[in-house]
Design a protein around this motif. Structure first.
Motif, PDB file in Angstrom:
ATOM      1  N   SER A   7      -0.727  17.461  -2.879  1.00 36.99           N
ATOM      2  CA  SER A   7       0.072  18.523  -2.266  1.00 36.99           C
ATOM      3  C   SER A   7       1.557  18.163  -2.206  1.00 36.99           C
ATOM      4  CB  SER A   7      -0.438  18.815  -0.853  1.00 36.99           C
ATOM      5  OG  SER A   7      -0.182  17.711   0.001  1.00 36.99           O
ATOM      6  N   LEU A   8       1.918  16.982  -2.650  1.00 40.62           N
ATOM      7  CA  LEU A   8       3.303  16.520  -2.566  1.00 40.62           C
ATOM      8  C   LEU A   8       4.035  16.721  -3.881  1.00 40.62           C
ATOM      9  CD1 LEU A   8       2.638  13.137  -0.733  1.00 40.62           C
ATOM     10  CD2 LEU A   8       3.240  15.343   0.288  1.00 40.62           C
ATOM     11  N   THR A   9       5.369  16.807  -3.793  1.00 42.01           N
ATOM     12  CA  THR A   9       6.200  16.913  -4.988  1.00 42.01           C
ATOM     13  C   THR A   9       7.406  15.999  -4.847  1.00 42.01           C
ATOM     14  OG1 THR A   9       7.469  18.752  -4.064  1.00 42.01           O
ATOM     15  CG2 THR A   9       5.566  19.329  -5.428  1.00 42.01           C
ATOM     16  N   ARG A  10       8.008  15.672  -5.945  1.00 38.61           N
ATOM     17  CA  ARG A  10       9.263  14.936  -6.073  1.00 38.61           C
ATOM     18  C   ARG A  10       9.398  13.729  -5.151  1.00 38.61           C
ATOM     19  NH1 ARG A  10      12.128  20.530  -6.096  1.00 38.61           N
ATOM     20  NH2 ARG A  10      11.677  21.205  -8.194  1.00 38.61           N
ATOM     21  N   ALA A  11      10.355  13.793  -4.227  1.00 38.97           N
ATOM     22  CA  ALA A  11      10.652  12.644  -3.362  1.00 38.97           C
ATOM     23  C   ALA A  11       9.457  12.270  -2.486  1.00 38.97           C
ATOM     24  CB  ALA A  11      11.870  12.931  -2.490  1.00 38.97           C
ATOM     25  N   ALA A  12       8.690  13.272  -2.060  1.00 38.51           N
ATOM     26  CA  ALA A  12       7.530  12.990  -1.209  1.00 38.51           C
ATOM     27  C   ALA A  12       6.471  12.207  -1.982  1.00 38.51           C
ATOM     28  CB  ALA A  12       6.945  14.288  -0.660  1.00 38.51           C
ATOM     29  N   VAL A  13       6.312  12.493  -3.262  1.00 36.03           N
ATOM     30  CA  VAL A  13       5.364  11.737  -4.088  1.00 36.03           C
ATOM     31  C   VAL A  13       5.841  10.288  -4.216  1.00 36.03           C
ATOM     32  CG1 VAL A  13       4.409  11.453  -6.413  1.00 36.03           C
ATOM     33  CG2 VAL A  13       4.545  13.715  -5.397  1.00 36.03           C
ATOM     34  N   ALA A  14       7.124  10.112  -4.455  1.00 34.78           N
ATOM     35  CA  ALA A  14       7.674   8.755  -4.571  1.00 34.78           C
ATOM     36  C   ALA A  14       7.477   7.992  -3.262  1.00 34.78           C
ATOM     37  CB  ALA A  14       9.150   8.817  -4.937  1.00 34.78           C
ATOM     38  N   TRP A  15       7.729   8.654  -2.139  1.00 30.17           N
ATOM     39  CA  TRP A  15       7.524   8.020  -0.836  1.00 30.17           C
ATOM     40  C   TRP A  15       6.062   7.623  -0.672  1.00 30.17           C
ATOM     41  CZ3 TRP A  15       4.219  10.112   2.831  1.00 30.17           C
ATOM     42  CH2 TRP A  15       4.138   9.387   4.018  1.00 30.17           C
ATOM     43  N   PHE A  16       5.160   8.544  -0.974  1.00 25.84           N
ATOM     44  CA  PHE A  16       3.728   8.298  -0.793  1.00 25.84           C
ATOM     45  C   PHE A  16       3.244   7.145  -1.659  1.00 25.84           C
ATOM     46  CE2 PHE A  16      -0.753   9.074  -1.807  1.00 25.84           C
ATOM     47  CZ  PHE A  16      -1.288   9.087  -0.530  1.00 25.84           C
ATOM     48  N   THR A  17       3.675   7.112  -2.898  1.00 21.34           N
ATOM     49  CA  THR A  17       3.203   6.058  -3.799  1.00 21.34           C
ATOM     50  C   THR A  17       3.803   4.694  -3.454  1.00 21.34           C
ATOM     51  OG1 THR A  17       4.886   6.651  -5.436  1.00 21.34           O
ATOM     52  CG2 THR A  17       2.684   7.606  -5.723  1.00 21.34           C
ATOM     53  N   SER A  18       4.912   4.697  -2.709  1.00 23.72           N
ATOM     54  CA  SER A  18       5.512   3.421  -2.324  1.00 23.72           C
ATOM     55  C   SER A  18       4.931   2.862  -1.024  1.00 23.72           C
ATOM     56  CB  SER A  18       7.028   3.568  -2.178  1.00 23.72           C
ATOM     57  OG  SER A  18       7.339   4.338  -1.028  1.00 23.72           O
ATOM     58  N   LEU A  19       4.074   3.632  -0.358  1.00 20.80           N
ATOM     59  CA  LEU A  19       3.457   3.140   0.878  1.00 20.80           C
ATOM     60  C   LEU A  19       2.566   1.936   0.587  1.00 20.80           C
ATOM     61  CD1 LEU A  19       2.249   6.394   2.699  1.00 20.80           C
ATOM     62  CD2 LEU A  19       4.034   4.834   3.455  1.00 20.80           C
ATOM     63  N   GLU A  20       2.603   0.975   1.457  1.00 22.69           N
ATOM     64  CA  GLU A  20       1.709  -0.175   1.324  1.00 22.69           C
ATOM     65  C   GLU A  20       0.320   0.251   1.800  1.00 22.69           C
ATOM     66  OE1 GLU A  20       3.122  -3.788   3.139  1.00 22.69           O
ATOM     67  OE2 GLU A  20       5.189  -3.157   2.800  1.00 22.69           O
ATOM     68  N   SER A  22      -2.131  -1.376   2.762  1.00 25.46           N
ATOM     69  CA  SER A  22      -2.625  -2.129   3.914  1.00 25.46           C
ATOM     70  C   SER A  22      -2.143  -1.525   5.243  1.00 25.46           C
ATOM     71  CB  SER A  22      -2.188  -3.589   3.826  1.00 25.46           C
ATOM     72  OG  SER A  22      -0.776  -3.678   3.861  1.00 25.46           O
ATOM     73  N   ARG A  23      -1.080  -0.733   5.188  1.00 31.30           N
ATOM     74  CA  ARG A  23      -0.533  -0.141   6.412  1.00 31.30           C
ATOM     75  C   ARG A  23      -1.093   1.248   6.694  1.00 31.30           C
ATOM     76  NH1 ARG A  23       5.583  -1.341   7.447  1.00 31.30           N
ATOM     77  NH2 ARG A  23       4.767  -0.754   9.466  1.00 31.30           N
ATOM     78  N   VAL A  24      -1.800   1.840   5.719  1.00 31.24           N
ATOM     79  CA  VAL A  24      -2.359   3.185   5.879  1.00 31.24           C
ATOM     80  C   VAL A  24      -3.870   3.097   5.723  1.00 31.24           C
ATOM     81  CG1 VAL A  24      -2.333   5.556   5.046  1.00 31.24           C
ATOM     82  CG2 VAL A  24      -0.249   4.199   4.957  1.00 31.24           C
ATOM     83  N   TRP A  27      -6.232   8.542   8.585  1.00 29.35           N
ATOM     84  CA  TRP A  27      -5.409   9.751   8.578  1.00 29.35           C
ATOM     85  C   TRP A  27      -4.290   9.635   9.605  1.00 29.35           C
ATOM     86  CZ3 TRP A  27      -4.644  13.411   5.271  1.00 29.35           C
ATOM     87  CH2 TRP A  27      -5.644  13.740   4.358  1.00 29.35           C
ATOM     88  N   LYS A  28      -4.594   9.037  10.751  1.00 29.04           N
ATOM     89  CA  LYS A  28      -3.585   8.896  11.791  1.00 29.04           C
ATOM     90  C   LYS A  28      -2.437   8.013  11.308  1.00 29.04           C
ATOM     91  CE  LYS A  28      -2.754   7.765  16.586  1.00 29.04           C
ATOM     92  NZ  LYS A  28      -3.285   7.304  17.848  1.00 29.04           N
ATOM     93  N   ASP A  29      -2.744   6.918  10.626  1.00 30.55           N
ATOM     94  CA  ASP A  29      -1.701   6.056  10.073  1.00 30.55           C
ATOM     95  C   ASP A  29      -0.823   6.834   9.091  1.00 30.55           C
ATOM     96  OD1 ASP A  29      -2.764   3.929  11.492  1.00 30.55           O
ATOM     97  OD2 ASP A  29      -3.842   3.105   9.765  1.00 30.55           O
ATOM     98  N   LEU A  30      -1.467   7.630   8.241  1.00 38.86           N
ATOM     99  CA  LEU A  30      -0.736   8.425   7.261  1.00 38.86           C
ATOM    100  C   LEU A  30       0.134   9.464   7.954  1.00 38.86           C
ATOM    101  CD1 LEU A  30      -0.096   9.151   4.341  1.00 38.86           C
ATOM    102  CD2 LEU A  30      -2.159  10.575   4.332  1.00 38.86           C
ATOM    103  N   MET A  31      -0.409  10.120   8.964  1.00 38.72           N
ATOM    104  CA  MET A  31       0.337  11.135   9.702  1.00 38.72           C
ATOM    105  C   MET A  31       1.571  10.522  10.360  1.00 38.72           C
ATOM    106  SD  MET A  31      -0.652  13.189  13.163  1.00 38.72           S
ATOM    107  CE  MET A  31      -0.616  11.638  14.033  1.00 38.72           C
ATOM    108  N   VAL A  32       1.399   9.393  11.010  1.00 39.28           N
ATOM    109  CA  VAL A  32       2.517   8.733  11.698  1.00 39.28           C
ATOM    110  C   VAL A  32       3.594   8.339  10.684  1.00 39.28           C
ATOM    111  CG1 VAL A  32       3.173   6.673  12.992  1.00 39.28           C
ATOM    112  CG2 VAL A  32       1.161   7.980  13.669  1.00 39.28           C
ATOM    113  N   ALA A  33       3.194   7.782   9.567  1.00 40.63           N
ATOM    114  CA  ALA A  33       4.150   7.372   8.538  1.00 40.63           C
ATOM    115  C   ALA A  33       4.889   8.580   7.970  1.00 40.63           C
ATOM    116  CB  ALA A  33       3.429   6.620   7.419  1.00 40.63           C
TER     117      ALA A  33
END
Length: 66
Positions: A7-20, A22-24, A27-33
């Motif tokens: 459901s993500l595009t452009r900068a949001a995809v880059a942000w999502f793929t750069s998440l570690e 181990s930190r997510v 769903w709650k971890d993802l939501m907070v991030a």
């Protein structure tokens, strides 16, 4: 969580793929991030009155408007 990226595009995809991963771990971890990353969008939302006040008035030069 794996389909969230679809459901993500452009900068949001880059942000999502750069998440570690181990930190997510949930769903709650993802939501907070996500909210931490994009909170400024909520903070910057203008209401109708603010948008109307941004309009250039007829008697106002462009320089005054900007």
């Amino acid at each position: 969580m794996h389909f969230f990226q679809e459901s993500l595009t452009r900068a949001a995809v880059a942000w999502f793929t750069s998440l570690e991963s181990s930190r997510v771990r949930s769903w709650k971890d993802l939501m907070v991030a996500f909210l931490r990353q994009y909170q400024y969008n909520f903070d910057m939302v203008l209401d109708k009155m603010q948008l109307q006040n941004m309009c250039k008035r007829d008697n106002e030069s462009f320089k005054e408007y900007t």
